[in-house]
Scaffold this active site. Structure first.
Site, PDB file in Angstrom:
ATOM      1  N   SER A  76      -5.815  -6.544   3.455  1.00 36.41           N
ATOM      2  CA  SER A  76      -6.147  -5.743   2.281  1.00 36.41           C
ATOM      3  C   SER A  76      -5.456  -6.220   1.014  1.00 36.41           C
ATOM      4  O   SER A  76      -5.584  -7.373   0.623  1.00 36.41           O
ATOM      5  CB  SER A  76      -5.816  -4.283   2.575  1.00 36.41           C
ATOM      6  OG  SER A  76      -6.292  -3.478   1.557  1.00 36.41           O
ATOM      7  N   HIS A  77      -4.662  -5.335   0.420  1.00 41.70           N
ATOM      8  CA  HIS A  77      -4.016  -5.621  -0.859  1.00 41.70           C
ATOM      9  C   HIS A  77      -2.713  -6.386  -0.669  1.00 41.70           C
ATOM     10  O   HIS A  77      -2.050  -6.711  -1.651  1.00 41.70           O
ATOM     11  CB  HIS A  77      -3.719  -4.302  -1.570  1.00 41.70           C
ATOM     12  CG  HIS A  77      -2.934  -3.372  -0.694  1.00 41.70           C
ATOM     13  ND1 HIS A  77      -3.509  -2.738   0.377  1.00 41.70           N
ATOM     14  CD2 HIS A  77      -1.636  -3.021  -0.691  1.00 41.70           C
ATOM     15  CE1 HIS A  77      -2.588  -2.013   0.991  1.00 41.70           C
ATOM     16  NE2 HIS A  77      -1.438  -2.168   0.372  1.00 41.70           N
ATOM     17  N   ASP A 130     -12.074  -3.247  -1.096  1.00 41.71           N
ATOM     18  CA  ASP A 130     -12.352  -1.824  -0.906  1.00 41.71           C
ATOM     19  C   ASP A 130     -11.629  -0.935  -1.909  1.00 41.71           C
ATOM     20  O   ASP A 130     -11.987   0.218  -2.075  1.00 41.71           O
ATOM     21  CB  ASP A 130     -12.083  -1.375   0.546  1.00 41.71           C
ATOM     22  CG  ASP A 130     -10.689  -1.689   1.033  1.00 41.71           C
ATOM     23  OD1 ASP A 130      -9.871  -2.191   0.245  1.00 41.71           O
ATOM     24  OD2 ASP A 130     -10.417  -1.440   2.232  1.00 41.71           O
ATOM     25  N   ARG A 131     -10.609  -1.458  -2.576  1.00 41.76           N
ATOM     26  CA  ARG A 131      -9.903  -0.634  -3.562  1.00 41.76           C
ATOM     27  C   ARG A 131     -10.410  -0.912  -4.970  1.00 41.76           C
ATOM     28  O   ARG A 131     -11.045  -1.941  -5.213  1.00 41.76           O
ATOM     29  CB  ARG A 131      -8.404  -0.941  -3.527  1.00 41.76           C
ATOM     30  CG  ARG A 131      -7.758  -0.578  -2.214  1.00 41.76           C
ATOM     31  CD  ARG A 131      -6.273  -0.782  -2.281  1.00 41.76           C
ATOM     32  NE  ARG A 131      -5.657  -0.340  -1.040  1.00 41.76           N
ATOM     33  CZ  ARG A 131      -4.408   0.116  -0.947  1.00 41.76           C
ATOM     34  NH1 ARG A 131      -3.647   0.153  -2.018  1.00 41.76           N
ATOM     35  NH2 ARG A 131      -3.933   0.511   0.205  1.00 41.76           N
ATOM     36  N   SER A 189      -4.524   5.950  -3.256  1.00 44.58           N
ATOM     37  CA  SER A 189      -4.216   4.532  -3.132  1.00 44.58           C
ATOM     38  C   SER A 189      -5.355   3.660  -3.645  1.00 44.58           C
ATOM     39  O   SER A 189      -5.534   2.535  -3.192  1.00 44.58           O
ATOM     40  CB  SER A 189      -3.890   4.195  -1.679  1.00 44.58           C
ATOM     41  OG  SER A 189      -4.946   4.593  -0.832  1.00 44.58           O
TER      42      SER A 189
HETATM   43  C1  G16 Z   1      -5.341   1.563   4.039  1.00 46.60           C
HETATM   44  C2  G16 Z   1      -6.353   2.570   4.438  1.00 46.60           C
HETATM   45  C3  G16 Z   1      -6.456   3.605   3.359  1.00 46.60           C
HETATM   46  C4  G16 Z   1      -5.106   4.222   3.098  1.00 46.60           C
HETATM   47  C5  G16 Z   1      -4.086   3.168   2.860  1.00 46.60           C
HETATM   48  C6  G16 Z   1      -2.741   3.809   2.888  1.00 46.60           C
HETATM   49  O1  G16 Z   1      -5.768   0.948   2.864  1.00 46.60           O
HETATM   50  O2  G16 Z   1      -7.606   1.951   4.602  1.00 46.60           O
HETATM   51  O3  G16 Z   1      -7.398   4.545   3.729  1.00 46.60           O
HETATM   52  O4  G16 Z   1      -5.122   5.050   1.990  1.00 46.60           O
HETATM   53  O5  G16 Z   1      -4.123   2.197   3.861  1.00 46.60           O
HETATM   54  O6  G16 Z   1      -1.769   2.893   2.843  1.00 46.60           O
HETATM   55  P1  G16 Z   1      -0.285   3.321   3.130  1.00 46.60           P
HETATM   56  O7  G16 Z   1      -0.230   3.835   4.545  1.00 46.60           O
HETATM   57  O8  G16 Z   1       0.456   2.055   2.903  1.00 46.60           O
HETATM   58  O9  G16 Z   1       0.037   4.383   2.129  1.00 46.60           O
HETATM   59  P2  G16 Z   1      -6.017  -0.609   2.777  1.00 46.60           P
HETATM   60  O10 G16 Z   1      -6.674  -0.808   1.450  1.00 46.60           O
HETATM   61  O11 G16 Z   1      -4.638  -1.182   2.866  1.00 46.60           O
HETATM   62  O12 G16 Z   1      -6.874  -0.938   3.950  1.00 46.60           O
END
Ligand code: G16
Length: 549
Positions: A119-120, A287-288, A371
């Site tokens: 992801s990010h 996705d973000r 997020s």
């Molecule tokens: C993932 C999930 C998101 C969630 C985020 C939370 O995001 O897909 O639904 O809001 O993790 O991250 P944390 O647990 O670090 O607060 P992504 O974009 O990393 O896949």
């Protein structure tokens, strides 16, 4: 060993790794951990072993193009063939954004999909890699599946892989690998068509042709080709509208997290005297989203509320919303919109997987998280470009600036001042001890006063899924103050180094209150209260957060 023609199904002996429990969004680790012999294979086999009745079915595979993407895609394809899948659909070059993968799983009627992304999180040989499994509805695997994967990973003793030459994933077309078909598809077109079916592209195109300017920062990550097709080709924005549009294995050494710290290049451009009318960014896997109007940053929580309040202006949502869902730490701005619309509001734990059931059951249409994730029932993932297009559609219809739309929104619903403070790379035992102490103090907090005000209630968020009554506990400590302000503490489920403490701070001011404060000023007493009540400095040794968003 089983010989069939010129390829061979190998059963390889292995030993478990004890760190393969999927987090908020799949398994996320440093690249060098994934590079250990058998590591990726063990996890992929643990996924397959946790699934039933997929013989002959379709698996979608793709990733955000980060370092190791191609290698792991070859492993997945060969293991899918050895485990009995009938067809693998793979994005050309191994590329699929997370929302595009979700759409492909749904439109192809696939059994599920493996999306390779952290992801990010940053990419490159010393950075992060990840594998997430999505089920047939196109969404992240629910907890019962991820728990089964974690349990399986602890006892796994062998995996199956086809011994065969690599598949050419750069050439669109169909080929055969053992008994399995491999289809390499264009990763962009079907997704762009889906977007065109939801939004008024003609109105957005006319707005752009009339001089409306925008900037979209792909952060050298997966959305580059999607954004170029949609914003520049289909909507007619000039070349150069898409910044950092070439996906790079290390994201150009940047951190592809669309927030004010990491998308600084975009932020600076949007705050300049000659800023475009609208700016946006997306993350590693698309996705973000980050939304910034000319001189006007929109928090993700506010963005969700504005999108929900105005979604009916886009063709795909003209029938209105069945419901709105937000994660618990996301501000209550969307709640006020839901109330006005007469639509139900669902408050779920963090993690997009919790929205999937609500969307499948037709209980919610739009979902969002603090997020920087927003999405709808068009797929089962959050979707960065979707959020940008909904904003553009709204702007094209309302013919107002982002700043004017925000001012109007706050004047109608009031304003939820909001910030998230992240304390990164804390020793895990210290972070656990901080949370344990908070949990231990819950009963004693109500009625006490501090700089944030008088505590009304305090709890550890638990969620009962209204569709299947499953219960998720320990989802974050909430401290609610008498005046409606709130502080929330939880540990991130997506970090790869130590633990990250997230502190979410929120204060509501009604439509007649002071709507024009600086966020830092509006939240200062609550921030001090949060640091104090959790003794953040004492546990972490940090007197200020690593990142504020
Ligand atoms: C993932 C999930 C998101 C969630 C985020 C939370 O995001 O897909 O639904 O809001 O993790 O991250 P944390 O647990 O670090 O607060 P992504 O974009 O990393 O896949």
């Amino acid at each position: 060993m089983q010989f069939r023609g010129f390829w061979v199904i190998q059963t390889v002996s292995t030993t478990p790794f004890n760190d393969q429990k999927p987090g908020t969004s799949g398994l996320r680790k440093k690249v060098r951990i994934f590079q250990q012999p058998h590591y990726a294979e063990n996890f992929v086999q643990s996924v397959f072993d946790s699934l039933e009745d997929f013989a002959g079915q379709t698996l979608v595979v793709g990733g955000d193009g980060r370092y190791l993407n191609r290698e792991v895609i070859q492993i997945v394809i060969k293991m899918a063939a050895a485990n009995g899948f009938g067809r693998v659909i793979v994005g050309q070059g191994g590329i699929l954004s997370t929302p595009a993968a979700s759409h492909l799983i749904r439109s192809a009627g696939a059994f599920g999909g493996l999306v390779l992304s952290a992801s990010h999180n940053p990419g490159g040989p010393d950075e992060d890699f990840g594998i997430k499994y999505n089920i047939g509805n196109g969404g992240p695997a629910p907890e019962k599946v991820t728990d089964a994967i974690a349990a399986r990973s602890l006892v796994i003793d062998s995996y199956k892989i086809l011994e065969a030459a690599d598949v050419d994933i750069d050439l669109i077309g169909t080929s055969q690998l053992g008994a399995m078909t491999v289809e390499v598809v264009d990763p962009v077109t079907a997704y762009a068509d889906l977007m065109e079916s939801l939004f008024d592209f003609a109105a957005i195109r006319a707005q752009i042709a009339g001089g409306f300017t925008l900037a979209f920062d792909s952060m050298s990550a997966v959305t580059g080709p999607y954004a170029a097709e949609i914003f520049e080709r289909r909507l007619g924005a000039p070349a150069g509208t898409v910044m950092n549009g070439t996906p790079l294995p290390d994201f150009g050494h940047h951190h592809p997290d669309p927030n004010l710290v990491h998308a600084k290049q975009l932020y600076d451009r949007m705050m300049a005297a000659d800023a475009p009318d609208f700016g946006a960014a997306s993350d590693g896997d698309g996705d973000r989203n980050l939304i910034i109007g000319r001189h006007s940053y929109v928090t993700p929580s506010d963005s969700l509320a504005v999108l929900a309040a105005n979604a009916h202006l886009a063709p795909g949502y003209k029938a209105g919303l069945k419901g709105i869902a937000r994660s618990m730490p996301t501000s209550g701005a969307a709640d006020r919109v839901a109330e006005k619309l007469g639509a139900p509001l669902y408050e779920t734990p963090t993690g997009w997987k919790f929205f999937g059931n609500l969307l499948d059951a037709g209980m919610a249409t739009i979902c969002g998280e603090e997020s920087a994730g927003t999405g709808s029932d068009h797929v089962r993932e959050k979707d960065g470009i979707w959020a940008v297009l909904l904003w553009l559609n709204i702007l094209a219809v309302r013919q107002q600036s982002v700043a004017a739309i925000m001012a109007d929104h706050w004047a109608t619903y009031g304003r939820n001042y909001y910030a998230r403070h992240d304390y990164e790379a804390i020793a895990k035992d210290k972070a656990d001890a901080l949370m344990a102490a908070l949990r231990g103090a819950l009963a004693t907090l109500p009625g006490t006063g501090n700089s944030g005000g008088t505590v009304k209630s305090a709890d550890d968020f638990a969620y009962t899924d209204p569709t299947d009554q499953s219960v998720s506990r320990n989802q974050g400590v909430r401290i609610l103050f008498e005046d409606g302000s709130r502080v929330v503490f939880r540990l991130s489920g997506t970090g790869t180094e130590g633990a990250t403490l997230r502190v979410y701070i929120e204060r509501y001011v009604g439509p007649d209150g002071d709507l024009g404060l600086e966020t830092g000023d509006a939240l200062a007493p609550l921030i001090a209260a949060a640091q104090d009540v959790a003794d953040i400095a004492g546990y972490t040794g940090m007197d200020k957060p690593s990142v504020i968003t």
